[in-house]
Design a protein around this motif. Structure first.
Motif, PDB file in Angstrom:
ATOM      1  N   THR A  49     -10.507  -9.552  -5.831  1.00 24.13           N
ATOM      2  CA  THR A  49      -9.458 -10.056  -4.670  1.00 24.13           C
ATOM      3  C   THR A  49     -10.105  -9.686  -3.354  1.00 24.13           C
ATOM      4  N   ALA A  50      -9.462 -10.343  -2.357  1.00 23.16           N
ATOM      5  CA  ALA A  50      -9.936  -9.780  -0.901  1.00 23.16           C
ATOM      6  C   ALA A  50      -9.426  -8.484  -0.720  1.00 23.16           C
ATOM      7  N   VAL A  51      -8.247  -8.024  -1.551  1.00 21.81           N
ATOM      8  CA  VAL A  51      -7.739  -6.472  -1.300  1.00 21.81           C
ATOM      9  C   VAL A  51      -8.715  -5.702  -2.047  1.00 21.81           C
ATOM     10  N   GLN A  52      -9.220  -4.839  -1.320  1.00 27.66           N
ATOM     11  CA  GLN A  52     -10.247  -3.757  -1.891  1.00 27.66           C
ATOM     12  C   GLN A  52      -9.759  -2.275  -1.631  1.00 27.66           C
ATOM     13  N   PRO A  53      -8.773  -1.950  -2.412  1.00 30.52           N
ATOM     14  CA  PRO A  53      -8.249  -0.626  -2.072  1.00 30.52           C
ATOM     15  C   PRO A  53      -8.905   0.626  -2.159  1.00 30.52           C
ATOM     16  N   ARG A  54      -8.881   1.834  -1.387  1.00 29.80           N
ATOM     17  CA  ARG A  54      -9.590   2.640  -1.435  1.00 29.80           C
ATOM     18  C   ARG A  54      -9.329   3.608  -2.559  1.00 29.80           C
ATOM     19  N   THR A 107       1.134   0.292  -7.634  1.00 31.10           N
ATOM     20  CA  THR A 107       2.160  -0.022  -6.477  1.00 31.10           C
ATOM     21  C   THR A 107       3.463   0.660  -6.940  1.00 31.10           C
ATOM     22  N   TRP A 129       5.844   2.326 -11.698  1.00 29.03           N
ATOM     23  CA  TRP A 129       4.734   1.902 -10.992  1.00 29.03           C
ATOM     24  C   TRP A 129       4.452   0.386 -11.819  1.00 29.03           C
ATOM     25  N   ALA A 130       3.666  -0.276 -10.798  1.00 26.02           N
ATOM     26  CA  ALA A 130       3.417  -1.724 -11.114  1.00 26.02           C
ATOM     27  C   ALA A 130       1.596  -1.598 -10.884  1.00 26.02           C
ATOM     28  N   PHE A 131       0.816  -2.453 -11.601  1.00 28.36           N
ATOM     29  CA  PHE A 131      -0.472  -2.437 -11.594  1.00 28.36           C
ATOM     30  C   PHE A 131      -1.043  -3.842 -11.373  1.00 28.36           C
ATOM     31  N   THR A 132      -1.607  -3.946 -10.507  1.00 27.86           N
ATOM     32  CA  THR A 132      -2.328  -5.296 -10.004  1.00 27.86           C
ATOM     33  C   THR A 132      -3.936  -5.263 -10.174  1.00 27.86           C
ATOM     34  N   GLN A 133      -4.417  -5.902 -11.160  1.00 25.98           N
ATOM     35  CA  GLN A 133      -5.847  -5.951 -11.092  1.00 25.98           C
ATOM     36  C   GLN A 133      -6.675  -6.617  -9.874  1.00 25.98           C
ATOM     37  N   VAL A 134      -7.538  -5.642  -9.276  1.00 27.37           N
ATOM     38  CA  VAL A 134      -8.224  -6.031  -8.237  1.00 27.37           C
ATOM     39  C   VAL A 134      -9.797  -6.086  -8.585  1.00 27.37           C
ATOM     40  N   ILE A 169       7.160   0.830  -7.215  1.00 27.20           N
ATOM     41  CA  ILE A 169       8.434   0.047  -6.854  1.00 27.20           C
ATOM     42  C   ILE A 169       9.594   0.957  -7.155  1.00 27.20           C
ATOM     43  N   LEU A 213      -4.812  -1.921  -8.468  1.00 30.33           N
ATOM     44  CA  LEU A 213      -4.050  -1.478  -7.593  1.00 30.33           C
ATOM     45  C   LEU A 213      -2.732  -0.823  -7.895  1.00 30.33           C
TER      46      LEU A 213
END
Lengths: 191, 105
Positions: A179-184, A136, A142-147, A138, A134
């Motif tokens: 993760t429970a977050v499953q971005p489009r 993001t 940009w920040a990146f969070t593995q999903v 800031i 994902l």
């Protein structure tokens, strides 16, 4: 076999030798508007080479080709050296007997398969990682969070992305979510 | 190396989204100014709503942004940002010129 036709696309500069996945949508009509059944598509040939310096873009010299059989809508290039390439796809429709060969050129053109619609250029994910993130925004970057993860070789959209990350279209792709977050919209490191 | 411990303060709030709340994305920028890989917190952590980042030293203040997300990655509400307070990052030093001693022979 009755050959035709093409659309062009520009792929960004390829930094390393890599395999490129090209996808497209097969035509459903001949150029005269008559229906082109999927069973009449014998193959699709993808040509690649240097791009023209003027628009509309074109392959100035065909450096090579690769082929998808039948109605397949994607194909992988051979390992390409670093460079910038244009690609054009040619739908090869199956003729009925020798009738195509016997008709006049004009008629042959009229019966050519319509142009395949090339999808967004895609690059192959390589072994540098299969993680998807994902992205993001800031305050100043940009920040990146593995999903999750995707299989090696999953195509990504070379035209969409941030930093060195490119968007991974999820249609037809199996994402193993972590993760429970499953971005489009997810991105990955693509080469 | 620095250890950045982030604990989110949570209250119950309502929202009108279609998708349920799924987690809070926490991203941090360390004292060196590097954006660290983010983490999504769900409250199931031990202790809950806590993330620990390992960063590098540097002259900058650590900054953390927390974004509440629904299951499709849509932002809920407004991201919350916190910046390190106190002495902040390690101050850099340099060999400042404070004067000249001149000898002529």
């Amino acid at each position: 076999m009755n050959r035709l036709f093409s659309l062009l696309l520009l792929l960004p500069t390829i930094t390393f030798a890599t395999v490129v996945t090209i996808s497209w949508t097969n035509p459903t009509t001949y150029t005269d508007g008559s229906a082109l059944p999927g069973t009449d598509i014998g193959s699709t040939t993808v040509q690649y080479g240097p791009c023209s310096t003027t628009t509309p873009l074109s392959v100035t010299t065909v450096a090579g080709t690769f082929t998808a059989q039948g109605g397949t809508t994607h194909a992988q290039s051979p390992d390409l050296p670093a460079g910038t390439y244009c690609f054009q796809a040619i739908t090869n429709s199956l003729s009925q007997g020798s009738s195509v060969a016997s008709v006049a050129v004009k008629d042959a053109i009229a019966k050519n398969a319509g142009a395949p619609a090339l999808a967004t250029p895609t690059n192959q994910l390589v072994t540098s990682g299969t993680a998807v993130y994902l992205a993001t925004l800031i305050d100043d970057g940009w920040a990146f969070t593995q999903v999750g993860t995707v299989p090696v070789g999953t195509p990504c959209d070379a035209t969409q992305g941030v930093n060195q990350y490119n968007e991974v279209p999820q249609k037809g792709v199996t994402v193993t979510w972590q993760t429970a977050v499953q971005p489009r919209s997810i991105v990955a490191l693509c080469h | 190396m620095t250890t950045i411990t982030v604990t989110l303060n949570k209250t119950t709030a309502s929202f009108s989204g279609v998708n349920a709340f799924a987690g809070t994305n926490v991203v941090a920028k360390d004292n060196a100014g590097t954006v660290l890989p983010g983490v999504i917190l769900t409250g199931k952590e031990t202790p809950p709503w806590t993330a620990v980042f390992t960063g590098a030293t540097g002259p900058n203040l650590v900054q953390v942004t927390a974004t509440d997300l629904d299951s499709k990655g849509n932002t809920i509400g407004t991201p919350v940002t916190a910046t390190e307070t106190g002495t902040g990052g390690m101050q850099q030093t340099y060999p400042q010129t404070s004067g000249i001693t001149l000898t002529v022979v």
